[in-house]
Scaffold this motif. Sequence first.
Motif, PDB file in Angstrom:
ATOM      1  N   CYS A  38       0.832  -1.194   0.000  1.00 32.67           N
ATOM      2  CA  CYS A  38       0.000   0.000   0.000  1.00 32.67           C
ATOM      3  C   CYS A  38       0.865   1.242   0.000  1.00 32.67           C
ATOM      4  O   CYS A  38       2.085   1.166   0.025  1.00 32.67           O
ATOM      5  N   GLY A  39       0.186   2.382  -0.016  1.00 28.52           N
ATOM      6  CA  GLY A  39       0.890   3.647   0.003  1.00 28.52           C
ATOM      7  C   GLY A  39       1.759   3.812   1.238  1.00 28.52           C
ATOM      8  O   GLY A  39       2.765   4.513   1.216  1.00 28.52           O
ATOM      9  N   GLY A  40       1.351   3.162   2.340  1.00 28.41           N
ATOM     10  CA  GLY A  40       2.133   3.271   3.572  1.00 28.41           C
ATOM     11  C   GLY A  40       3.534   2.712   3.401  1.00 28.41           C
ATOM     12  O   GLY A  40       4.519   3.310   3.841  1.00 28.41           O
ATOM     13  N   VAL A  42       5.085   2.449   0.589  1.00 25.70           N
ATOM     14  CA  VAL A  42       5.785   3.331  -0.342  1.00 25.70           C
ATOM     15  C   VAL A  42       6.398   4.499   0.425  1.00 25.70           C
ATOM     16  O   VAL A  42       7.583   4.808   0.290  1.00 25.70           O
ATOM     17  N   ALA A  43       5.572   5.119   1.266  1.00 24.24           N
ATOM     18  CA  ALA A  43       6.038   6.283   2.006  1.00 24.24           C
ATOM     19  C   ALA A  43       7.200   5.917   2.936  1.00 24.24           C
ATOM     20  O   ALA A  43       8.206   6.616   3.016  1.00 24.24           O
ATOM     21  N   GLU A  46      10.414   5.153   0.835  1.00 25.15           N
ATOM     22  CA  GLU A  46      10.987   6.360   0.239  1.00 25.15           C
ATOM     23  C   GLU A  46      11.610   7.245   1.302  1.00 25.15           C
ATOM     24  O   GLU A  46      12.682   7.802   1.114  1.00 25.15           O
ATOM     25  N   ARG A  47      10.924   7.349   2.450  1.00 18.76           N
ATOM     26  CA  ARG A  47      11.433   8.212   3.505  1.00 18.76           C
ATOM     27  C   ARG A  47      12.755   7.678   4.041  1.00 18.76           C
ATOM     28  O   ARG A  47      13.700   8.410   4.250  1.00 18.76           O
ATOM     29  N   ALA A  50      15.460   8.224   1.395  1.00 15.85           N
ATOM     30  CA  ALA A  50      15.768   9.636   1.189  1.00 15.85           C
ATOM     31  C   ALA A  50      16.526  10.216   2.382  1.00 15.85           C
ATOM     32  O   ALA A  50      17.229  11.210   2.252  1.00 15.85           O
ATOM     33  N   VAL A  55      21.776   9.674  -0.892  1.00 14.15           N
ATOM     34  CA  VAL A  55      20.691   9.356  -1.828  1.00 14.15           C
ATOM     35  C   VAL A  55      20.082  10.646  -2.352  1.00 14.15           C
ATOM     36  O   VAL A  55      19.721  11.530  -1.582  1.00 14.15           O
ATOM     37  N   VAL A  56      19.986  10.790  -3.685  1.00 17.66           N
ATOM     38  CA  VAL A  56      19.396  11.999  -4.247  1.00 17.66           C
ATOM     39  C   VAL A  56      17.994  11.750  -4.793  1.00 17.66           C
ATOM     40  O   VAL A  56      17.233  12.673  -4.993  1.00 17.66           O
ATOM     41  N   ARG A  59      12.186   6.784  -5.604  1.00 12.68           N
ATOM     42  CA  ARG A  59      10.755   6.821  -5.886  1.00 12.68           C
ATOM     43  C   ARG A  59      10.271   5.422  -6.228  1.00 12.68           C
ATOM     44  O   ARG A  59      10.841   4.730  -7.067  1.00 12.68           O
ATOM     45  N   LEU A  60       9.206   5.001  -5.549  1.00 14.48           N
ATOM     46  CA  LEU A  60       8.682   3.651  -5.717  1.00 14.48           C
ATOM     47  C   LEU A  60       7.342   3.731  -6.425  1.00 14.48           C
ATOM     48  O   LEU A  60       6.449   4.459  -5.998  1.00 14.48           O
ATOM     49  N   ASN A  61       7.225   3.003  -7.522  1.00 14.78           N
ATOM     50  CA  ASN A  61       5.986   2.969  -8.295  1.00 14.78           C
ATOM     51  C   ASN A  61       5.098   1.843  -7.764  1.00 14.78           C
ATOM     52  O   ASN A  61       5.465   0.678  -7.818  1.00 14.78           O
ATOM     53  N   LEU A  62       3.947   2.206  -7.245  1.00 17.07           N
ATOM     54  CA  LEU A  62       3.084   1.201  -6.615  1.00 17.07           C
ATOM     55  C   LEU A  62       2.428   0.279  -7.647  1.00 17.07           C
ATOM     56  O   LEU A  62       2.096  -0.859  -7.347  1.00 17.07           O
ATOM     57  N   SER A  63       2.266   0.770  -8.886  1.00 12.96           N
ATOM     58  CA  SER A  63       1.638  -0.068  -9.919  1.00 12.96           C
ATOM     59  C   SER A  63       2.561  -1.171 -10.386  1.00 12.96           C
ATOM     60  O   SER A  63       2.124  -2.251 -10.748  1.00 12.96           O
TER      61      SER A  63
END
Lengths: 737, 51
Positions: A38-40, A42-43, A46-47, A50, A55-56, A59-63
Amino acid sequence: MTVAWPAGSVGEQSLAGHVQREAGGLCRIGLFVEGVRCGGCVARIERTLAAQPHVVHARLNLSTRRLDLAWKGARGQVDGLVGLLAGMGHAVVPWMPDDVAAADRRHEQDLLLAFGVSAFALANVMMLAWAVWIGHWGDMGPGTRAFFHWMQALIAVPAIAWAGRPFWGSAWRALRAGQTNMDVPIAAGVLLTTAMSLSETLRHGPHVYFDGALALLTVLLLGRWLDSRMRGRTRSGIAQLASIAAQPVTLRLADGRTEAVPAGRVRPGALVVVAAGERVGVDGVVREGLSEVDASLVTGESDPRPLAPGDEAIAGMLNLGQPILVEASAAGADSTLAEMVRLMEAAEQRRGRHVALADRVVRFYTPAVHGLALATFLGWLVLGAVGWQLALVHAVTVLIIACPCALGLAVPATQVAAAGRLLNEQVLIASPTALERAAAVDTVVLDKTGTLTLPGATLAETPADQALVALASGMAAASAHPLARALRAHAPEAPALASVREVRGEGLAWQGPDGEVRLGSAAFCKVDAPNAQAGPGPVVWMSAPGHAPARFRFAPVARPDAAEAVAALQAQGFRLVLASGDRAGPTAELAGALGIGEWHCGQTPADKAALIARLQAEGRRVVMVGDGLNDAPALALADASLAPGTAVDATRRAADAVWMGERLAPVPFTLALAARAHRIVRQNIGFSFVYNAVWVPVAMAGLVTPWIAAAAMAASSLAVTLNAMRVGRFSMPELRA
Amino acid sequence: MTSLLILIPLALILGLIGLGAFIWAVRSGQYEDMDGAAQRILHDMEDDPNG
């Protein structure tokens, strides 16, 4: 057997080789991340990434579960970042290289834009067309109707010309080569319809079919766009295997000098020096040096095995210990490794000949439809005694009605729905025809180590003294070595110890209150162990002041649901064959435990490929499931193939699908889903035949007006799409753990 | 009838504005992750200077 202790190399691959270097010291990698729900997730991922100073971009694509990661620094730093993900419970598989991804993405965007333009034009043309249809019953004058037709032509013609480009080019190329593909009837149908409508507009005729042409184009572009999303990486694994085979080897010349030459140029009898950490480049016999090698490339077994003068060395073995001198027994071009590359090339060419079901249907569908259209034209001209314009109108309506919507939309829609369902089960499909090939399978060949068993080792035997186990676990927490991780996993609650020293190739050392504690090879722990070889699996010794030397033995363990998954495969009616590079004992034991009656041990890569070929010669359709490089030729040769995400890179690329996680359940699930998806595709094709059988005669009789064509097309597209979506709800309750 | 001469072009212009927005959205990559975008809005992200 003692164990070498190279920092994180046994069964653990660095991902540094997958990192792309860009200008300004930027490193980039694409990874498939397991367990993102889920989005959780992903967040969180990424957090965490980052927050790393170097790390510059993360980004994680959920699809697609694809993570794009970029950082400033060295390629090797990728392993640290992946370690962070592993700590959060997310394993990763390297995705495709970025240049391939960029080309795919551009193509996908082009199709989506073409679809958008076509859909926009369709909506506006429909708005005008409805007015005309209703006007036929009302009081719309011929002047107003002509105005509406001209407005439609103004919108439709440029939109069709631009949005149809994906079909024009492909159809033209096929025709020039004297062949037909699915794009030929599509292009012919859309272009003829447009041309006919344009001529009707000019002649102030009653019916134009711009909306029909646009509806066809829109639906087919949608199908094409879905199809392009299915096409993941289809690059072959050969390049990578070939690059291992092409690595230069170091020759020792008669005068003692050394020279680096390509492996292919080595003659039998030449002396080859293999440094520590290097791969053996040729087949031969060890003349000098005592070492240990990782032979996983050749046998699939990752336990280090000792190598002494007189032993056979095989190209592809990785030297873990001391430098050795090998006398080549065969020319480099005839080595086991070169043979594997040839096997894979032959196998992949063979598989390239698979023709998708939709394309097979189109081969006779196209001539049939064009024949019927021609018959309609001639029939109306001769028997109906109408003008050639009206005869052409009726012929073109046959083309509109019979356009292969079910093939153009329903097949990709089913595949996308199936791929989406598989993604939720952590299975990644690599090839668009994979599901179709997997659906025909009746025999499953399974590798043992790393496939039926978990990759790496699990602690099987520990010292009785729990204090020692806790101490060892505390030390192991400091290392990323697979055996250390396995040890740590056995007693994770023991407090981790600080300032543990890792000696590359030897083991771990820690300065305790009573003296130095060592954990590692027998030599490192100063254990004189004549009885070390008393059972299978690698062994780690521990020496602590005031204690007798303690022994930790590791053994491969079956995947937690292996028995359940094997039973499910048998229940599905598959013939199961176990093919392992391991010895007879462990192979028979595992086959017995899982209830697999047919097993082969001591299989070389060529043996496995030969086994597949033999089964295929018996008329069997075979799916190969394996993880080692030694499985790669068999994977490429089989009708379909699956590899776990922990497999080496060339193997993953040879496979049609990769599954993640510890369970084996995705294997029966994928095969069952493939069969289901195939059934739905065939239903859809069958449905489109029924639909044509009903509507083509109506069109031939000249009874199809534009609004009937629009309604029939919408109904059929909707029906096949809804049917395709059913595959997304597929589940196998017997596999739910 | 004259109203048609105004209303149809007007409808087309409005549609073209929508099409332009769609093309811009595709070009800027907004259709690459259709599941993720829907969920991202629910999570507070710290300000990331690098995007």
